[in-house]
Design a protein around this motif. Structure first.
Motif, PDB file in Angstrom:
ATOM      1  N   LYS A   1       0.833  -1.200   0.000  1.00 45.58           N
ATOM      2  CA  LYS A   1       0.000   0.000   0.000  1.00 45.58           C
ATOM      3  C   LYS A   1       0.871   1.255   0.000  1.00 45.58           C
ATOM      4  CE  LYS A   1      -3.689   2.328   2.604  1.00 45.58           C
ATOM      5  NZ  LYS A   1      -4.572   2.233   3.802  1.00 45.58           N
ATOM      6  N   ARG A   2       1.881   1.276   0.870  1.00 42.24           N
ATOM      7  CA  ARG A   2       2.786   2.424   0.917  1.00 42.24           C
ATOM      8  C   ARG A   2       3.552   2.548  -0.396  1.00 42.24           C
ATOM      9  NH1 ARG A   2       8.182   3.058   4.744  1.00 42.24           N
ATOM     10  NH2 ARG A   2       8.636   5.239   4.210  1.00 42.24           N
ATOM     11  N   ALA A   3       4.017   1.409  -0.919  1.00 40.84           N
ATOM     12  CA  ALA A   3       4.773   1.428  -2.167  1.00 40.84           C
ATOM     13  C   ALA A   3       3.908   1.927  -3.319  1.00 40.84           C
ATOM     14  CB  ALA A   3       5.313   0.034  -2.478  1.00 40.84           C
ATOM     15  N   TYR A   4       2.663   1.466  -3.376  1.00 40.16           N
ATOM     16  CA  TYR A   4       1.752   1.866  -4.451  1.00 40.16           C
ATOM     17  C   TYR A   4       1.549   3.381  -4.447  1.00 40.16           C
ATOM     18  CZ  TYR A   4      -2.484   2.200  -7.278  1.00 40.16           C
ATOM     19  OH  TYR A   4      -3.406   2.553  -8.234  1.00 40.16           O
ATOM     20  N   LYS A   5       1.314   3.944  -3.254  1.00 42.02           N
ATOM     21  CA  LYS A   5       1.074   5.392  -3.171  1.00 42.02           C
ATOM     22  C   LYS A   5       2.316   6.188  -3.551  1.00 42.02           C
ATOM     23  CE  LYS A   5      -2.554   5.271   0.368  1.00 42.02           C
ATOM     24  NZ  LYS A   5      -2.924   5.684   1.752  1.00 42.02           N
ATOM     25  N   ALA A   6       3.482   5.755  -3.059  1.00 45.46           N
ATOM     26  CA  ALA A   6       4.714   6.479  -3.363  1.00 45.46           C
ATOM     27  C   ALA A   6       5.035   6.423  -4.850  1.00 45.46           C
ATOM     28  CB  ALA A   6       5.876   5.908  -2.543  1.00 45.46           C
ATOM     29  N   LEU A   7       4.859   5.242  -5.434  1.00 44.33           N
ATOM     30  CA  LEU A   7       5.137   5.101  -6.863  1.00 44.33           C
ATOM     31  C   LEU A   7       4.152   5.916  -7.692  1.00 44.33           C
ATOM     32  CD1 LEU A   7       5.896   1.267  -6.970  1.00 44.33           C
ATOM     33  CD2 LEU A   7       7.539   3.108  -7.330  1.00 44.33           C
ATOM     34  N   LYS A   8       2.904   5.960  -7.275  1.00 40.13           N
ATOM     35  CA  LYS A   8       1.910   6.734  -8.014  1.00 40.13           C
ATOM     36  C   LYS A   8       2.269   8.213  -8.007  1.00 40.13           C
ATOM     37  CE  LYS A   8      -3.072   7.488  -8.462  1.00 40.13           C
ATOM     38  NZ  LYS A   8      -4.417   7.168  -7.908  1.00 40.13           N
ATOM     39  N   ARG A   9       2.740   8.727  -6.846  1.00 39.81           N
ATOM     40  CA  ARG A   9       3.157  10.140  -6.789  1.00 39.81           C
ATOM     41  C   ARG A   9       4.359  10.391  -7.698  1.00 39.81           C
ATOM     42  NH1 ARG A   9       1.907   9.608  -1.252  1.00 39.81           N
ATOM     43  NH2 ARG A   9       4.083   9.148  -0.768  1.00 39.81           N
ATOM     44  N   ALA A  10       5.163   9.355  -7.929  1.00 33.52           N
ATOM     45  CA  ALA A  10       6.319   9.492  -8.809  1.00 33.52           C
ATOM     46  C   ALA A  10       5.958   9.270 -10.278  1.00 33.52           C
ATOM     47  CB  ALA A  10       7.409   8.493  -8.396  1.00 33.52           C
ATOM     48  N   GLY A  11       4.662   9.059 -10.553  1.00 34.34           N
ATOM     49  CA  GLY A  11       4.228   8.854 -11.923  1.00 34.34           C
ATOM     50  C   GLY A  11       4.348   7.428 -12.401  1.00 34.34           C
ATOM     51  N   LEU A  12       4.446   6.467 -11.474  1.00 25.89           N
ATOM     52  CA  LEU A  12       4.611   5.059 -11.807  1.00 25.89           C
ATOM     53  C   LEU A  12       3.399   4.262 -11.345  1.00 25.89           C
ATOM     54  CD1 LEU A  12       8.304   4.735 -10.604  1.00 25.89           C
ATOM     55  CD2 LEU A  12       7.540   4.938 -12.970  1.00 25.89           C
ATOM     56  N   THR A  13       3.018   3.265 -12.115  1.00 25.29           N
ATOM     57  CA  THR A  13       1.865   2.432 -11.789  1.00 25.29           C
ATOM     58  C   THR A  13       2.336   1.036 -11.410  1.00 25.29           C
ATOM     59  OG1 THR A  13       0.470   3.658 -13.339  1.00 25.29           O
ATOM     60  CG2 THR A  13      -0.320   1.499 -12.621  1.00 25.29           C
ATOM     61  N   LEU A  14       1.876   0.538 -10.282  1.00 25.55           N
ATOM     62  CA  LEU A  14       2.271  -0.783  -9.799  1.00 25.55           C
ATOM     63  C   LEU A  14       1.129  -1.761  -9.996  1.00 25.55           C
ATOM     64  CD1 LEU A  14       4.165  -2.713  -8.301  1.00 25.55           C
ATOM     65  CD2 LEU A  14       3.220  -1.841  -6.143  1.00 25.55           C
ATOM     66  N   THR A  15       1.358  -2.792 -10.796  1.00 26.59           N
ATOM     67  CA  THR A  15       0.395  -3.878 -10.962  1.00 26.59           C
ATOM     68  C   THR A  15       1.158  -5.202 -10.877  1.00 26.59           C
ATOM     69  OG1 THR A  15       0.624  -3.802 -13.373  1.00 26.59           O
ATOM     70  CG2 THR A  15      -1.151  -2.499 -12.424  1.00 26.59           C
ATOM     71  N   GLY A  16       0.413  -6.289 -10.975  1.00 22.15           N
ATOM     72  CA  GLY A  16       1.039  -7.607 -10.934  1.00 22.15           C
ATOM     73  C   GLY A  16       1.371  -8.084  -9.529  1.00 22.15           C
ATOM     74  N   LEU A  17       0.747  -7.481  -8.506  1.00 18.89           N
ATOM     75  CA  LEU A  17       1.053  -7.864  -7.129  1.00 18.89           C
ATOM     76  C   LEU A  17       0.572  -9.287  -6.854  1.00 18.89           C
ATOM     77  CD1 LEU A  17       2.194  -6.771  -4.442  1.00 18.89           C
ATOM     78  CD2 LEU A  17      -0.154  -6.138  -3.836  1.00 18.89           C
ATOM     79  N   ARG A  18       1.482 -10.122  -6.347  1.00 13.31           N
ATOM     80  CA  ARG A  18       1.136 -11.503  -6.026  1.00 13.31           C
ATOM     81  C   ARG A  18       1.240 -11.811  -4.537  1.00 13.31           C
ATOM     82  NH1 ARG A  18      -0.142 -10.909 -10.536  1.00 13.31           N
ATOM     83  NH2 ARG A  18       0.144 -12.329 -12.323  1.00 13.31           N
ATOM     84  N   GLY A  19       1.824 -10.920  -3.779  1.00 15.36           N
ATOM     85  CA  GLY A  19       1.941 -11.188  -2.353  1.00 15.36           C
ATOM     86  C   GLY A  19       2.483  -9.992  -1.605  1.00 15.36           C
ATOM     87  N   ASP A  20       2.146  -9.923  -0.300  1.00 10.79           N
ATOM     88  CA  ASP A  20       2.624  -8.850   0.573  1.00 10.79           C
ATOM     89  C   ASP A  20       2.853  -9.463   1.954  1.00 10.79           C
ATOM     90  OD1 ASP A  20       2.984  -6.723   2.301  1.00 10.79           O
ATOM     91  OD2 ASP A  20       1.428  -5.481   1.404  1.00 10.79           O
ATOM     92  N   PRO A  21       4.103  -9.649   2.368  1.00 12.93           N
ATOM     93  CA  PRO A  21       4.379 -10.247   3.681  1.00 12.93           C
ATOM     94  C   PRO A  21       3.717  -9.501   4.829  1.00 12.93           C
ATOM     95  CG  PRO A  21       6.374 -10.178   2.352  1.00 12.93           C
ATOM     96  CD  PRO A  21       5.338  -9.385   1.612  1.00 12.93           C
ATOM     97  N   ARG A  22       3.555  -8.211   4.699  1.00 14.64           N
ATOM     98  CA  ARG A  22       2.913  -7.438   5.782  1.00 14.64           C
ATOM     99  C   ARG A  22       1.453  -7.863   5.956  1.00 14.64           C
ATOM    100  NH1 ARG A  22       3.703  -2.304   8.306  1.00 14.64           N
ATOM    101  NH2 ARG A  22       1.726  -1.461   9.065  1.00 14.64           N
ATOM    102  N   ILE A  23       0.743  -7.994   4.832  1.00 18.03           N
ATOM    103  CA  ILE A  23      -0.654  -8.423   4.906  1.00 18.03           C
ATOM    104  C   ILE A  23      -0.749  -9.859   5.416  1.00 18.03           C
ATOM    105  CG2 ILE A  23      -2.706  -8.938   3.529  1.00 18.03           C
ATOM    106  CD1 ILE A  23      -1.987  -6.586   1.746  1.00 18.03           C
ATOM    107  N   ALA A  24       0.150 -10.705   4.936  1.00 20.09           N
ATOM    108  CA  ALA A  24       0.145 -12.095   5.393  1.00 20.09           C
ATOM    109  C   ALA A  24       0.382 -12.179   6.896  1.00 20.09           C
ATOM    110  CB  ALA A  24       1.219 -12.881   4.641  1.00 20.09           C
TER     111      ALA A  24
END
Length: 462
Positions: free
Chosen positions: A398-421
């Motif tokens: 979630k943090r990475a997605y927001k930071a990348l979006k502010r930098a003009g980058l789109t994050l897709t293809g997420l298959r896992g997040d250890p924090r959520i797990a």
């Protein structure tokens, strides 16, 4: 101290010599079983072995460019703008060359926003001041300005990398009629085609040398431009700003902040098992024999200590982190992180206010760092990969997605997040730090100097 008693520092422009080797050796004669071309690597290592035999350096490093972009392209976007695209057969060879050099106990150095020659100039200046005899190996004529009583340039001929011309002060004066430090002033007036630096029209080398000899420096030539007669004088008065710009750009930086100095570059033992593994993949049988013979003549070890990256004192073995951008990054992503490959780890390096400073990408046994600076590099491959369905595992996505979006980058293809797990396993836990999760579930301590394991410390790999 006599010259024989002085330590000898050998510093090499990695990209410059690798490109020379690439064009000197036939492409199709050097291809490994995976289809990777290896002629630049073979030629470079062959040249290096000759240098080690002939110069017998006590200290050694190879500098590489991270990107074609630097502070010079920000100053003048057309800088080196006429250079052709990297040949596809060359792509992928530099990371393999670095891997081979690390196995041979040789430190490699890069620095974001600077060119390899700036690294060499810094090491040469520091080495000279510290009492070293310094040899600089570069195919860039700008390196002539480094030459002094303690620094000699070994310049490869057009025939390849094995025939080197030694430029000391006397040789420079014999060839150009000037002192080494004056060479870039000549080049500023004449221009440098390879760097796309346009000089003053009608001014050739002889005219430029005449002016510098007469007036003493480029600044004085410009100061006295009204005294110069004829068509060339008219052109100088009209276009002297070109020379001013060129001199600013061709001046090498001698105080780059590097993670190592000359004393840290003492030759290290060759890791023979690592060399065998790398050279087997490259299918370098003859070169393997030469490197093994070199190791037998000195000290060999089963553990390589060549990288400037910090190593973990305890815990899991951490792959060497290489900084990649441009074509090399695109090649790495195609090889390790395409849609048909297993998921890779992605980590974001954050600055103030969650700005993006860089990214770490980790595949099995191979990790890269990508410095992020919008508008200062070719990030097309990275942007496309981030926005593709190529599988990614991201801690605190979630943090990475927001930071990348502010930098003009789109994050897709997420298959896992250890924090959520970790939250799903135990919502009431107090810490979701990746290091704590690794220790809890794998009983391993992550390196403290590199808490994300994917992104190097600020000075690592620089």
């Amino acid at each position: 101290m006599s010259d024989e008693a002085k330590p000898t520092l050998l510093v090499i422009d990695g990209h410059s010599l690798a490109f020379r080797a690439f064009y000197a050796l036939p492409i199709d004669s050097f291809v490994n079983r995976e289809g990777q071309h290896t002629n630049a690597i073979h030629g470079f290592i062959s040249m290096l072995l000759n240098l080690l035999k002939n110069e017998k350096p006590t200290h050694l490093a190879v500098a590489f460019d991270i990107s074609r972009y630097s502070f010079r392209t920000r100053e003048y976007p057309e800088y080196k703008g006429t250079r052709s695209e990297t040949p596809p057969e060359f792509v992928g060879q530099i990371p393999l060359l670095e891997e081979a050099l690390h196995a041979m106990g040789i430190t490699t150095i890069t620095k974001e926003d600077f060119e390899a020659d700036d690294i060499l100039a810094t090491l040469a200046a520091r080495g000279s001041a510290a009492g070293y005899t310094v040899y600089v190996v570069s195919g860039d004529r700008d390196a002539i300005q480094m030459v002094n009583d303690d620094v000699t340039l070994l310049y490869p001929s057009a025939r390849g990398v094995t025939d080197l011309t030694r430029y000391d002060r006397d040789k420079v004066f014999e060839r150009y009629g000037i002192e080494p430090h004056q060479y870039p002033e000549i080049a500023a007036l004449v221009g440098e085609t390879s760097d796309n630096l346009i000089g003053v029209d009608k001014v050739g080398e002889k005219t430029a040398v005449k002016w510098i000899t007469q007036f003493g420096s480029l600044d004085e030539v410009i100061e006295h431009r009204d005294e110069i007669k004829g068509v060339v004088g008219d052109k100088l008065r009209e276009q002297y700003d070109r020379a001013v710009r060129n001199r600013k750009l061709n001046r090498l930086v001698t105080d780059v902040d590097l993670p190592v100095g000359p004393d840290d570059l003492e030759r290290r033992p060759i890791d023979v098992p690592a060399v065998r593994e790398v050279f087997d993949r490259l299918q370098f049988r003859t070169l393997l024999d030469r490197v093994t013979a070199l190791a037998e003549g000195g000290a060999a070890t089963g553990t390589s200590a060549a990288s400037t990256e910090p190593s973990a004192p305890t815990g899991p073995t951490v792959p060497v982190v290489r900084t990649l951008i441009d074509e090399e990054l695109a090649h790495w992503l195609r090889t390790h992180a395409s849609a048909d490959k297993p998921p890779v780890g992605l980590s974001v390096e954050y600055g103030p206010d969650n700005t993006v400073l860089g990214l770490g990408i980790a595949a099995a046994g191979d990790t890269v760092h990508v410095p992020w600076a919008a508008g200062r590099g070719d990030y097309v491959a990275l942007e496309e990969w981030l926005d593709a369905d190529s599988p990614k595992v991201v801690h605190d996505a979630k943090r990475a997605y927001k930071a990348l979006k502010r930098a003009g980058l789109t994050l897709t293809g997420l298959r896992g997040d250890p924090r959520i797990a970790a939250w799903l396993l135990r919502p009431g836990r107090t810490s979701f730090a990746l290091g704590d999760l690794v220790y809890e579930h794998l009983a391993e301590r992550m390196p403290e100097a590199d808490p994300n394991q994917l992104v190097p410390a600020d000075d690592a790999g620089e």
